[in-house]
Scaffold this motif. Structure first.
Motif, PDB file in Angstrom:
ATOM      1  N   ARG A   1      44.152  38.953  35.421  1.00  0.00           N
ATOM      2  CA  ARG A   1      42.975  38.260  35.864  1.00  0.00           C
ATOM      3  C   ARG A   1      43.089  36.624  35.191  1.00  0.00           C
ATOM      4  O   ARG A   1      43.316  36.662  34.206  1.00  0.00           O
ATOM      5  CB  ARG A   1      41.669  38.627  35.768  1.00  0.00           C
TER       6      ARG A   1
ATOM      7  N   PHE B   1      40.168  37.474  40.290  1.00  0.00           N
ATOM      8  CA  PHE B   1      39.210  38.383  40.042  1.00  0.00           C
ATOM      9  C   PHE B   1      38.399  38.747  41.365  1.00  0.00           C
ATOM     10  O   PHE B   1      38.375  37.818  42.122  1.00  0.00           O
ATOM     11  CB  PHE B   1      37.901  37.616  39.095  1.00  0.00           C
ATOM     12  N   CYS B   2      38.179  40.020  41.519  1.00  0.00           N
ATOM     13  CA  CYS B   2      37.637  40.204  42.920  1.00  0.00           C
ATOM     14  C   CYS B   2      36.587  41.522  42.814  1.00  0.00           C
ATOM     15  O   CYS B   2      37.008  42.528  41.855  1.00  0.00           O
ATOM     16  CB  CYS B   2      38.655  40.816  43.898  1.00  0.00           C
ATOM     17  N   LYS B   3      35.452  41.414  43.151  1.00  0.00           N
ATOM     18  CA  LYS B   3      34.462  42.675  43.207  1.00  0.00           C
ATOM     19  C   LYS B   3      34.692  43.872  44.223  1.00  0.00           C
ATOM     20  O   LYS B   3      34.216  44.559  44.073  1.00  0.00           O
ATOM     21  CB  LYS B   3      33.154  42.066  43.289  1.00  0.00           C
ATOM     22  N   ASN B   4      35.870  43.502  44.910  1.00  0.00           N
ATOM     23  CA  ASN B   4      35.879  44.513  45.996  1.00  0.00           C
ATOM     24  C   ASN B   4      37.000  45.301  45.667  1.00  0.00           C
ATOM     25  O   ASN B   4      37.797  45.073  44.725  1.00  0.00           O
ATOM     26  CB  ASN B   4      36.264  43.710  47.354  1.00  0.00           C
ATOM     27  N   ASP B   5      37.075  46.344  46.385  1.00  0.00           N
ATOM     28  CA  ASP B   5      38.168  47.425  46.098  1.00  0.00           C
ATOM     29  C   ASP B   5      38.771  47.905  47.361  1.00  0.00           C
ATOM     30  O   ASP B   5      39.068  48.906  47.453  1.00  0.00           O
ATOM     31  CB  ASP B   5      37.431  48.733  45.664  1.00  0.00           C
TER      32      ASP B   5
ATOM     33  N   ARG C   1      42.804  44.421  43.800  1.00  0.00           N
ATOM     34  CA  ARG C   1      41.255  45.064  43.855  1.00  0.00           C
ATOM     35  C   ARG C   1      40.748  45.310  42.566  1.00  0.00           C
ATOM     36  O   ARG C   1      41.303  45.442  41.697  1.00  0.00           O
ATOM     37  CB  ARG C   1      41.490  46.409  44.697  1.00  0.00           C
ATOM     38  N   ARG C   2      39.444  45.462  42.524  1.00  0.00           N
ATOM     39  CA  ARG C   2      38.714  45.530  41.232  1.00  0.00           C
ATOM     40  C   ARG C   2      39.258  47.000  40.381  1.00  0.00           C
ATOM     41  O   ARG C   2      39.347  46.677  39.249  1.00  0.00           O
ATOM     42  CB  ARG C   2      37.274  45.986  41.709  1.00  0.00           C
TER      43      ARG C   2
ATOM     44  N   ASP D   1      34.755  36.628  43.787  1.00  0.00           N
ATOM     45  CA  ASP D   1      34.728  36.348  42.196  1.00  0.00           C
ATOM     46  C   ASP D   1      33.377  36.137  42.074  1.00  0.00           C
ATOM     47  O   ASP D   1      32.921  34.834  42.484  1.00  0.00           O
ATOM     48  CB  ASP D   1      35.749  35.685  41.727  1.00  0.00           C
TER      49      ASP D   1
END
Ligand code: 5AD
Ligand code: FES
Length: 332
Positions: free
Chosen positions: A67, A48-52, A59-60, A97
């Motif tokens: 995930r 999981f990642c909040k960035n893009d 990437r989100r 995450d």
């Protein structure tokens, strides 16, 4: 070396000149570290990642990415497997995450620390607050990997959404170092819009930061990302960047990266011959390895951890180096 000299080596197409550069880097590495190549057990514990980031497969914005998150127990199990295989360094890597709050993360680090008092615990979980880094250090983490990705402002903006700032990334690195983490920076070679001048800035930034480790690998396109259609970075230029980094930072640790092994079958061996002295085989559970897909066709996603260890040991020996399961602390 002057800027002009560095730019010359960054861009040269002369094979003999490159060989000469690798030989010099090899000699520096041998003088500092001998012929040992250190193993790190990599545990990719959340995708999981909040960035893009525009280049990254997890990437989100990539709705196609499946995930997963490992539980604390599952992470500890990976550590036990790794320990039984002889690993003395665990690298916990994941996307940014938000599920893994400071409370959850410090609990995981404390649990690993209590079961493995002598092992090095490395974290690679992105940008966090100073307080968070301090808490993780106090919980027993010793090392932190956070690639700066590019030291050029314009290039950083071309590869990341506006919410991400190169200045924050750099601040994090200096903070980590100040807290006492053995700190790793690093960058991709051949990422979209990168110029030779960007790579020169990367080298100058490394000289300023004096990191304990530097991860350098080629950009490899990832499906379902904005950069999916761009070509991969050059193997030769990646090797030259590794060699130049070894010459400018003789005592740093340099991994022969999985991305380089993915780009070329003998990429990691060539990296060792250009001054690299670390390998990071995968200890993640086999059923999730394919899901931690930062770029396409990543190697070592099918085998047992034990197989990677044996395979890497054979590769290291065949290249004339010595596999080492020691902690392999940085000389920086
Ligand atoms: N190609 C190569 N490396 C990548 N990374 C992320 N996406 C890619 C890609 N498409 C690298 C970044 C990150 C590290 C964990 O993986 O440099 O810091
Ligand atoms: Fe993983 Fe060779 S290192 S299979």
């Amino acid at each position: 070396m002057t800027d002009a000299e560095l730019l010359h080596y960054i861009t040269t197409t002369d094979a003999e000149e490159a060989e000469d550069l690798y030989a010099k880097a090899r000699a520096v590495r041998e003088k500092q570290y001998g012929r040992d190549v250190y193993f790190r057990g990599l545990i990719e514990f959340t995708s999981f990642c909040k960035n893009d980031c525009l280049y990254c497969g997890i990437r989100r914005g990539n709705a196609r990415a499946e995930r997963y998150r490992l539980t604390k127990e599952h992470i500890l199990e990976c550590c036990r497997t790794g320990d039984a295989l002889g690993f003395r360094t665990f690298v916990l890597q994941g996307g940014e995450d938000q599920y893994f709050t400071d409370e959850k993360m410090t609990e995981i680090v404390r649990a690993i620390r209590s079961q493995f008092p002598d092992h090095a615990i490395t974290l690679s979980i992105g940008e966090r607050s100073r307080e968070s880094y301090e808490a993780l250090f106090a919980a027993g983490a010793n090392r932190y990997l956070l690639r700066h990705e590019t030291a050029s402002e314009a290039h950083y903006r071309a590869m990341h959404p506006a919410a991400m700032k190169l200045s924050s990334r750099k601040d994090c690195l200096f903070t980590l170092r100040k807290i006492g983490f053995q700190t790793g920076a690093g960058f991709m070679v051949g990422s979209p819009f990168q110029t030779p001048e960007c790579l020169l800035e990367d080298l100058r930034f490394l000289e300023e930061l004096q990191p304990h480790m530097v991860g350098i690998g080629p950009f490899i396109p990832a499906s379902n990302t904005p950069f999916a259609g761009y070509p991969a970075g050059s193997e030769e230029r990646t090797l030259r960047m590794i060699a130049l980094t070894r010459l400018l930072l003789p005592r740093t640790l340099l991994p022969a990266t999985t991305a380089l092994g993915t780009l070329a079958g003998d990429g990691r061996e060539k990296a060792m011959c250009a001054g690299a002295n670390v390998v990071m085989p995968n200890l993640s559970p086999v059923n999730v390895r394919k899901l931690y897909s930062l770029y396409d066709n990543k190697i070592c996603t099918g085998d047992e951890a034990a197989e990677c260890l044996r395979c890497m040991s054979l590769r290291i020996k065949a290249t004339g180096f010595v596999p080492s399961m020691a902690r392999g602390d940085s000389l920086v």
